[in-house]
Design a protein around this motif. Sequence first.
Motif, PDB file in Angstrom:
ATOM      1  N   LEU A 201       0.830  -1.208   0.000  1.00 44.36           N
ATOM      2  CA  LEU A 201       0.000   0.000   0.000  1.00 44.36           C
ATOM      3  C   LEU A 201       0.862   1.255   0.000  1.00 44.36           C
ATOM      4  O   LEU A 201       0.565   2.228  -0.710  1.00 44.36           O
ATOM      5  CB  LEU A 201      -0.925  -0.016   1.222  1.00 44.36           C
ATOM      6  CG  LEU A 201      -1.872   1.176   1.363  1.00 44.36           C
ATOM      7  CD1 LEU A 201      -2.816   1.264   0.152  1.00 44.36           C
ATOM      8  CD2 LEU A 201      -2.672   1.080   2.651  1.00 44.36           C
ATOM      9  N   ASP A 202       1.930   1.238   0.788  1.00 44.28           N
ATOM     10  CA  ASP A 202       2.838   2.389   0.803  1.00 44.28           C
ATOM     11  C   ASP A 202       3.427   2.638  -0.588  1.00 44.28           C
ATOM     12  O   ASP A 202       3.451   3.785  -1.086  1.00 44.28           O
ATOM     13  CB  ASP A 202       3.969   2.165   1.812  1.00 44.28           C
ATOM     14  CG  ASP A 202       3.530   2.440   3.237  1.00 44.28           C
ATOM     15  OD1 ASP A 202       2.595   3.242   3.421  1.00 44.28           O
ATOM     16  OD2 ASP A 202       4.121   1.859   4.172  1.00 44.28           O
ATOM     17  N   ARG A 203       3.891   1.586  -1.222  1.00 43.01           N
ATOM     18  CA  ARG A 203       4.509   1.747  -2.542  1.00 43.01           C
ATOM     19  C   ARG A 203       3.499   2.186  -3.589  1.00 43.01           C
ATOM     20  O   ARG A 203       3.817   2.987  -4.498  1.00 43.01           O
ATOM     21  CB  ARG A 203       5.174   0.434  -2.956  1.00 43.01           C
ATOM     22  CG  ARG A 203       6.483   0.157  -2.202  1.00 43.01           C
ATOM     23  CD  ARG A 203       7.062  -1.186  -2.593  1.00 43.01           C
ATOM     24  NE  ARG A 203       6.275  -2.275  -2.031  1.00 43.01           N
ATOM     25  CZ  ARG A 203       6.334  -3.530  -2.486  1.00 43.01           C
ATOM     26  NH1 ARG A 203       7.077  -3.832  -3.544  1.00 43.01           N
ATOM     27  NH2 ARG A 203       5.618  -4.468  -1.919  1.00 43.01           N
ATOM     28  N   ILE A 204       2.266   1.684  -3.485  1.00 46.83           N
ATOM     29  CA  ILE A 204       1.239   2.078  -4.459  1.00 46.83           C
ATOM     30  C   ILE A 204       0.942   3.570  -4.343  1.00 46.83           C
ATOM     31  O   ILE A 204       0.913   4.298  -5.357  1.00 46.83           O
ATOM     32  CB  ILE A 204      -0.038   1.241  -4.255  1.00 46.83           C
ATOM     33  CG1 ILE A 204       0.196  -0.206  -4.691  1.00 46.83           C
ATOM     34  CG2 ILE A 204      -1.201   1.844  -5.027  1.00 46.83           C
ATOM     35  CD1 ILE A 204      -0.957  -1.135  -4.347  1.00 46.83           C
ATOM     36  N   ILE A 205       0.714   4.056  -3.143  1.00 48.95           N
ATOM     37  CA  ILE A 205       0.357   5.473  -2.977  1.00 48.95           C
ATOM     38  C   ILE A 205       1.540   6.368  -3.314  1.00 48.95           C
ATOM     39  O   ILE A 205       1.384   7.398  -4.020  1.00 48.95           O
ATOM     40  CB  ILE A 205      -0.125   5.712  -1.532  1.00 48.95           C
ATOM     41  CG1 ILE A 205      -1.356   4.840  -1.231  1.00 48.95           C
ATOM     42  CG2 ILE A 205      -0.437   7.183  -1.325  1.00 48.95           C
ATOM     43  CD1 ILE A 205      -2.525   5.080  -2.123  1.00 48.95           C
ATOM     44  N   ILE A 206       2.726   6.013  -2.850  1.00 48.22           N
ATOM     45  CA  ILE A 206       3.899   6.861  -3.094  1.00 48.22           C
ATOM     46  C   ILE A 206       4.220   6.924  -4.583  1.00 48.22           C
ATOM     47  O   ILE A 206       4.492   8.008  -5.145  1.00 48.22           O
ATOM     48  CB  ILE A 206       5.105   6.338  -2.283  1.00 48.22           C
ATOM     49  CG1 ILE A 206       4.846   6.534  -0.784  1.00 48.22           C
ATOM     50  CG2 ILE A 206       6.386   7.035  -2.696  1.00 48.22           C
ATOM     51  CD1 ILE A 206       5.902   5.926   0.115  1.00 48.22           C
ATOM     52  N   ASN A 207       4.177   5.773  -5.256  1.00 48.45           N
ATOM     53  CA  ASN A 207       4.471   5.767  -6.701  1.00 48.45           C
ATOM     54  C   ASN A 207       3.353   6.432  -7.500  1.00 48.45           C
ATOM     55  O   ASN A 207       3.609   7.013  -8.559  1.00 48.45           O
ATOM     56  CB  ASN A 207       4.672   4.337  -7.189  1.00 48.45           C
ATOM     57  CG  ASN A 207       5.970   3.743  -6.677  1.00 48.45           C
ATOM     58  OD1 ASN A 207       7.012   4.420  -6.698  1.00 48.45           O
ATOM     59  ND2 ASN A 207       5.937   2.507  -6.216  1.00 48.45           N
ATOM     60  N   THR A 208       2.113   6.355  -7.006  1.00 46.53           N
ATOM     61  CA  THR A 208       1.027   7.066  -7.681  1.00 46.53           C
ATOM     62  C   THR A 208       1.269   8.568  -7.662  1.00 46.53           C
ATOM     63  O   THR A 208       1.120   9.256  -8.697  1.00 46.53           O
ATOM     64  CB  THR A 208      -0.314   6.732  -7.009  1.00 46.53           C
ATOM     65  OG1 THR A 208      -0.587   5.333  -7.154  1.00 46.53           O
ATOM     66  CG2 THR A 208      -1.450   7.539  -7.620  1.00 46.53           C
ATOM     67  N   LYS A 209       1.640   9.085  -6.511  1.00 38.98           N
ATOM     68  CA  LYS A 209       1.928  10.515  -6.409  1.00 38.98           C
ATOM     69  C   LYS A 209       3.149  10.893  -7.241  1.00 38.98           C
ATOM     70  O   LYS A 209       3.185  11.965  -7.883  1.00 38.98           O
ATOM     71  CB  LYS A 209       2.133  10.894  -4.950  1.00 38.98           C
ATOM     72  CG  LYS A 209       0.847  10.889  -4.126  1.00 38.98           C
ATOM     73  CD  LYS A 209       1.117  11.329  -2.708  1.00 38.98           C
ATOM     74  CE  LYS A 209      -0.192  11.562  -1.966  1.00 38.98           C
ATOM     75  NZ  LYS A 209      -0.958  12.715  -2.521  1.00 38.98           N
ATOM     76  N   ARG A 210       4.159  10.045  -7.242  1.00 41.52           N
ATOM     77  CA  ARG A 210       5.368  10.347  -8.024  1.00 41.52           C
ATOM     78  C   ARG A 210       5.054  10.372  -9.513  1.00 41.52           C
ATOM     79  O   ARG A 210       5.492  11.301 -10.229  1.00 41.52           O
ATOM     80  CB  ARG A 210       6.438   9.299  -7.721  1.00 41.52           C
ATOM     81  CG  ARG A 210       7.751   9.527  -8.455  1.00 41.52           C
ATOM     82  CD  ARG A 210       8.733   8.427  -8.105  1.00 41.52           C
ATOM     83  NE  ARG A 210       8.226   7.117  -8.474  1.00 41.52           N
ATOM     84  CZ  ARG A 210       8.288   6.607  -9.716  1.00 41.52           C
ATOM     85  NH1 ARG A 210       8.820   7.324 -10.714  1.00 41.52           N
ATOM     86  NH2 ARG A 210       7.822   5.404  -9.975  1.00 41.52           N
ATOM     87  N   LEU A 211       4.299   9.377  -9.980  1.00 41.09           N
ATOM     88  CA  LEU A 211       3.937   9.353 -11.391  1.00 41.09           C
ATOM     89  C   LEU A 211       3.052  10.536 -11.763  1.00 41.09           C
ATOM     90  O   LEU A 211       3.174  11.112 -12.866  1.00 41.09           O
ATOM     91  CB  LEU A 211       3.233   8.041 -11.737  1.00 41.09           C
ATOM     92  CG  LEU A 211       4.104   6.787 -11.711  1.00 41.09           C
ATOM     93  CD1 LEU A 211       3.245   5.544 -11.940  1.00 41.09           C
ATOM     94  CD2 LEU A 211       5.213   6.872 -12.756  1.00 41.09           C
ATOM     95  N   ALA A 212       2.158  10.922 -10.854  1.00 45.77           N
ATOM     96  CA  ALA A 212       1.295  12.077 -11.136  1.00 45.77           C
ATOM     97  C   ALA A 212       2.125  13.358 -11.230  1.00 45.77           C
ATOM     98  O   ALA A 212       1.889  14.193 -12.138  1.00 45.77           O
ATOM     99  CB  ALA A 212       0.234  12.208 -10.048  1.00 45.77           C
ATOM    100  N   GLN A 213       3.079  13.519 -10.357  1.00 48.29           N
ATOM    101  CA  GLN A 213       3.947  14.707 -10.419  1.00 48.29           C
ATOM    102  C   GLN A 213       4.790  14.701 -11.688  1.00 48.29           C
ATOM    103  O   GLN A 213       4.965  15.752 -12.339  1.00 48.29           O
ATOM    104  CB  GLN A 213       4.841  14.756  -9.181  1.00 48.29           C
ATOM    105  CG  GLN A 213       4.097  15.017  -7.880  1.00 48.29           C
ATOM    106  CD  GLN A 213       5.015  14.989  -6.675  1.00 48.29           C
ATOM    107  OE1 GLN A 213       6.225  14.755  -6.804  1.00 48.29           O
ATOM    108  NE2 GLN A 213       4.436  15.212  -5.502  1.00 48.29           N
ATOM    109  N   GLU A 214       5.335  13.544 -12.077  1.00 45.92           N
ATOM    110  CA  GLU A 214       6.136  13.475 -13.296  1.00 45.92           C
ATOM    111  C   GLU A 214       5.285  13.753 -14.519  1.00 45.92           C
ATOM    112  O   GLU A 214       5.729  14.437 -15.473  1.00 45.92           O
ATOM    113  CB  GLU A 214       6.796  12.096 -13.401  1.00 45.92           C
ATOM    114  CG  GLU A 214       7.861  11.847 -12.352  1.00 45.92           C
ATOM    115  CD  GLU A 214       8.446  10.460 -12.460  1.00 45.92           C
ATOM    116  OE1 GLU A 214       7.968   9.683 -13.335  1.00 45.92           O
ATOM    117  OE2 GLU A 214       9.370  10.135 -11.694  1.00 45.92           O
TER     118      GLU A 214
END
Length: 226
Positions: A201-214
Motif C-alpha cells: 500500500l505504501d509503494r502504491i500510494i507513493i508511486n502514484t503521487k510520483r507518477l502524477a507529479q512526473e
Amino acid sequence: LSFKMASRTVFSSVAGRGVVRTARSLTTSAATTSASNSSKRTPLVAVASTVAAAAASRHSSTAAVASSSSSSSSSSGDYVSPFSDFFQNIADGKTTLQSHIGGPLPTPEVRHLKCGVPESALRFKTASYGRMLVEPHVQPGEHKVTMKVGLHVLPLETELEHDIFRQIVGRRYIPERNELRLTSDQFASRIENKRHLVSMLDRIIINTKRLAQETEAADTKAGGEA
C-alpha cells in the motif's frame, strides 16, 4: 460312741472342704464381676478423657486466635494500601483522563503509514482451520491475509492521481464498495503477509503521487515548449 465321733469328724472335714470350695467360687465370681464392671467402665473413662482433652485444645486454639487477631489489629494500623491514591481520586471526583479539569478530553495519538494512511483505517481478514492429523498440519490458505481500505482515506488529491491509482491496482479496486482489496499469501506467516500488504500500500500510494507529479511536469514542459 467311737463310731459317732468318727462320723462327725468325717462330716466336719467334708463340710469344711465344701465351705472352702464355696468361698473360693464366690471369690472367683466376685473377681470376674468386678473385672467385667471395670472393663465396662473403661470406655466411659476414655471418652470422658477425650472430651476433656478436646475442650482444652479448643480453649487453647481460641486463645491463640484471639492473640493473633489482637496482634494483627495492632499491626494493621500501620498498613498502607497500594490503591490508596486510586480510591482517594474517586473520593475527590478525579479521573485518569483529567476530565475534572474541564475542556475537551485528550485524543489518543493516531499512527499513520509512510504514505499518510491512518493505521486504524486498515482492516485485515484471515482464515483459521483446525489442526490436521497429518503433516504439515496446516491448510494451504491458512496464512493468506486480505487487507481492505476505503478509497476515501487514501491521500489522493487530483483526478490524475485517482486515474493512475486505478491503473496500478486494476481489479483490486472494488467500485461497488469504493475500497481497495489486497491479498497476500507469499509468506508462511500471517504477520509477514500483513507487513507485505502494508508495504504494498505504501509503494502504491507513493508511486502514484510520483507518477502524477512526473506526468504534470512533463505536460507543463510540453506546453511551455509548444
